[in-house]
Design a protein around this motif. Structure first.
Motif, PDB file in Angstrom:
ATOM      1  N   ALA A  34       6.835  65.773  17.494  1.00  0.00           N
ATOM      2  CA  ALA A  34       8.182  65.605  17.285  1.00  0.00           C
ATOM      3  C   ALA A  34       8.696  64.759  18.459  1.00  0.00           C
ATOM      4  CB  ALA A  34       8.832  66.467  16.792  1.00  0.00           C
ATOM      5  N   GLU A  35       9.213  65.691  20.095  1.00  0.00           N
ATOM      6  CA  GLU A  35       9.873  64.916  21.111  1.00  0.00           C
ATOM      7  C   GLU A  35       9.456  63.221  20.703  1.00  0.00           C
ATOM      8  OE1 GLU A  35      10.437  68.612  23.677  1.00  0.00           O
ATOM      9  OE2 GLU A  35       8.775  67.725  23.441  1.00  0.00           O
ATOM     10  N   ALA A  36       8.162  62.762  21.199  1.00  0.00           N
ATOM     11  CA  ALA A  36       7.501  62.132  21.399  1.00  0.00           C
ATOM     12  C   ALA A  36       8.224  60.089  20.195  1.00  0.00           C
ATOM     13  CB  ALA A  36       6.891  61.032  21.278  1.00  0.00           C
ATOM     14  N   VAL A  37       8.584  61.005  18.732  1.00  0.00           N
ATOM     15  CA  VAL A  37       8.873  60.385  17.553  1.00  0.00           C
ATOM     16  C   VAL A  37       9.848  59.894  17.460  1.00  0.00           C
ATOM     17  CG1 VAL A  37       9.070  60.139  15.346  1.00  0.00           C
ATOM     18  CG2 VAL A  37       6.494  60.849  16.020  1.00  0.00           C
ATOM     19  N   PHE A  38      11.025  61.227  17.746  1.00  0.00           N
ATOM     20  CA  PHE A  38      12.662  61.121  17.805  1.00  0.00           C
ATOM     21  C   PHE A  38      12.836  59.705  19.129  1.00  0.00           C
ATOM     22  CE2 PHE A  38      16.645  64.500  18.449  1.00  0.00           C
ATOM     23  CZ  PHE A  38      17.158  63.424  18.250  1.00  0.00           C
ATOM     24  N   VAL A  69       5.192  71.701   8.696  1.00  0.00           N
ATOM     25  CA  VAL A  69       5.036  70.361   9.428  1.00  0.00           C
ATOM     26  C   VAL A  69       4.974  70.053   9.734  1.00  0.00           C
ATOM     27  CG1 VAL A  69       7.507  68.909   8.194  1.00  0.00           C
ATOM     28  CG2 VAL A  69       7.028  70.320   7.221  1.00  0.00           C
ATOM     29  N   CYS A  70       4.554  68.654   9.552  1.00  0.00           N
ATOM     30  CA  CYS A  70       4.140  68.237  10.867  1.00  0.00           C
ATOM     31  C   CYS A  70       4.781  67.537  11.588  1.00  0.00           C
ATOM     32  CB  CYS A  70       3.103  66.946  10.212  1.00  0.00           C
ATOM     33  SG  CYS A  70       2.909  65.092  11.240  1.00  0.00           S
ATOM     34  N   GLY A  71       5.147  67.893  13.354  1.00  0.00           N
ATOM     35  CA  GLY A  71       6.109  67.556  14.091  1.00  0.00           C
ATOM     36  C   GLY A  71       6.753  66.001  13.622  1.00  0.00           C
ATOM     37  N   ALA A  72       6.223  65.717  14.315  1.00  0.00           N
ATOM     38  CA  ALA A  72       6.178  64.319  13.958  1.00  0.00           C
ATOM     39  C   ALA A  72       7.124  63.685  12.810  1.00  0.00           C
ATOM     40  CB  ALA A  72       4.759  63.135  13.865  1.00  0.00           C
ATOM     41  N   VAL A  73       6.742  63.910  12.040  1.00  0.00           N
ATOM     42  CA  VAL A  73       7.659  64.141  10.407  1.00  0.00           C
ATOM     43  C   VAL A  73       8.823  64.527  10.724  1.00  0.00           C
ATOM     44  CG1 VAL A  73       7.722  64.714   7.865  1.00  0.00           C
ATOM     45  CG2 VAL A  73       5.322  63.916   9.029  1.00  0.00           C
ATOM     46  N   ALA A  74       8.564  65.121  11.147  1.00  0.00           N
ATOM     47  CA  ALA A  74       9.901  66.662  11.836  1.00  0.00           C
ATOM     48  C   ALA A  74      10.750  65.646  12.563  1.00  0.00           C
ATOM     49  CB  ALA A  74       9.782  67.678  12.326  1.00  0.00           C
ATOM     50  N   GLY A  75       9.671  65.093  13.935  1.00  0.00           N
ATOM     51  CA  GLY A  75      11.346  64.058  14.350  1.00  0.00           C
ATOM     52  C   GLY A  75      12.005  63.122  14.124  1.00  0.00           C
ATOM     53  N   GLY A  76      11.096  62.359  12.952  1.00  0.00           N
ATOM     54  CA  GLY A  76      11.141  61.007  11.796  1.00  0.00           C
ATOM     55  C   GLY A  76      12.449  61.551  11.494  1.00  0.00           C
ATOM     56  N   VAL A 131       3.549  57.512  12.826  1.00  0.00           N
ATOM     57  CA  VAL A 131       4.776  57.703  11.734  1.00  0.00           C
ATOM     58  C   VAL A 131       5.981  56.933  12.795  1.00  0.00           C
ATOM     59  CG1 VAL A 131       6.785  60.094  11.793  1.00  0.00           C
ATOM     60  CG2 VAL A 131       3.193  60.581  11.316  1.00  0.00           C
ATOM     61  N   ALA A 132       5.889  57.331  14.088  1.00  0.00           N
ATOM     62  CA  ALA A 132       7.208  56.595  14.276  1.00  0.00           C
ATOM     63  C   ALA A 132       7.189  54.650  14.158  1.00  0.00           C
ATOM     64  CB  ALA A 132       7.233  55.964  16.098  1.00  0.00           C
ATOM     65  N   ARG A 133       6.239  53.635  14.052  1.00  0.00           N
ATOM     66  CA  ARG A 133       6.349  53.345  12.550  1.00  0.00           C
ATOM     67  C   ARG A 133       6.590  53.002  11.412  1.00  0.00           C
ATOM     68  NH1 ARG A 133       2.893  51.152   9.549  1.00  0.00           N
ATOM     69  NH2 ARG A 133       1.375  52.459   9.380  1.00  0.00           N
ATOM     70  N   LYS A 134       6.572  53.865  11.553  1.00  0.00           N
ATOM     71  CA  LYS A 134       6.722  53.894   9.601  1.00  0.00           C
ATOM     72  C   LYS A 134       8.010  54.115   9.331  1.00  0.00           C
ATOM     73  CE  LYS A 134       6.388  53.314   5.121  1.00  0.00           C
ATOM     74  NZ  LYS A 134       6.223  52.462   4.824  1.00  0.00           N
TER      75      LYS A 134
END
Length: 141
Positions: A34-38, A69-76, A131-134
């Protein structure tokens, strides 16, 4: 509004850049998904915002610590909210688009369900980058 599109030629280029940066943050061991995507979204779209704001994503790693909920999705999703603070309708559309894409790619938005599918594709580091790309592609659309 914090969101500032930078002068990059295509959403694909922006998406690739944001995705690689997020994956790198995750691989560094200093940030979870989550932190990485955000942070990668922050760096691309609203870098005038203090880096400390990324701490708001701290509780979302590993599906909020319980596998939901996936953290990457939450960060996005957090990035959408910061990018468009006065347009909840658009945030909802972007969030739905991200969730729909993620479920198609990984089988579910639930971390516990998505993790086994992520392992076959390179693990959570790769998932974080994808996720970050999307997120970047959706924000550029």
């Amino acid at each position: 509004m914090f969101w500032q599109k930078k002068d990059n030629p295509t959403a694909e280029t922006v998406g690739e850049k944001v995705g690689m940066e997020a994956e790198g943050f995750y691989r560094s061991g200093k940030m979870h998904c989550a932190e990485a995507v955000f942070m990668a979204a922050r760096n691309q779209f609203f870098d005038g915002m203090p880096e400390e704001i990324v701490r708001a994503a701290a509780g979302f790693g590993g599906g909020g610590g319980v596998g939901c909920v996936c953290g990457a999705v939450a960060g996005g999703t957090m990035a959408f909210g910061f990018a468009l603070p006065d347009d909840k309708r658009r945030v909802k559309q972007l969030t739905k688009g991200l969730h729909d894409w993620f479920r198609h790619e990984y089988g579910a938005a639930c971390c516990r369900v998505a993790m086994p599918n992520a392992k076959g594709r390179g693990g959570c580091a790769v998932l974080t980058g994808e996720v970050a790309r999307k997120v970047a592609e959706l924000m550029e659309s």
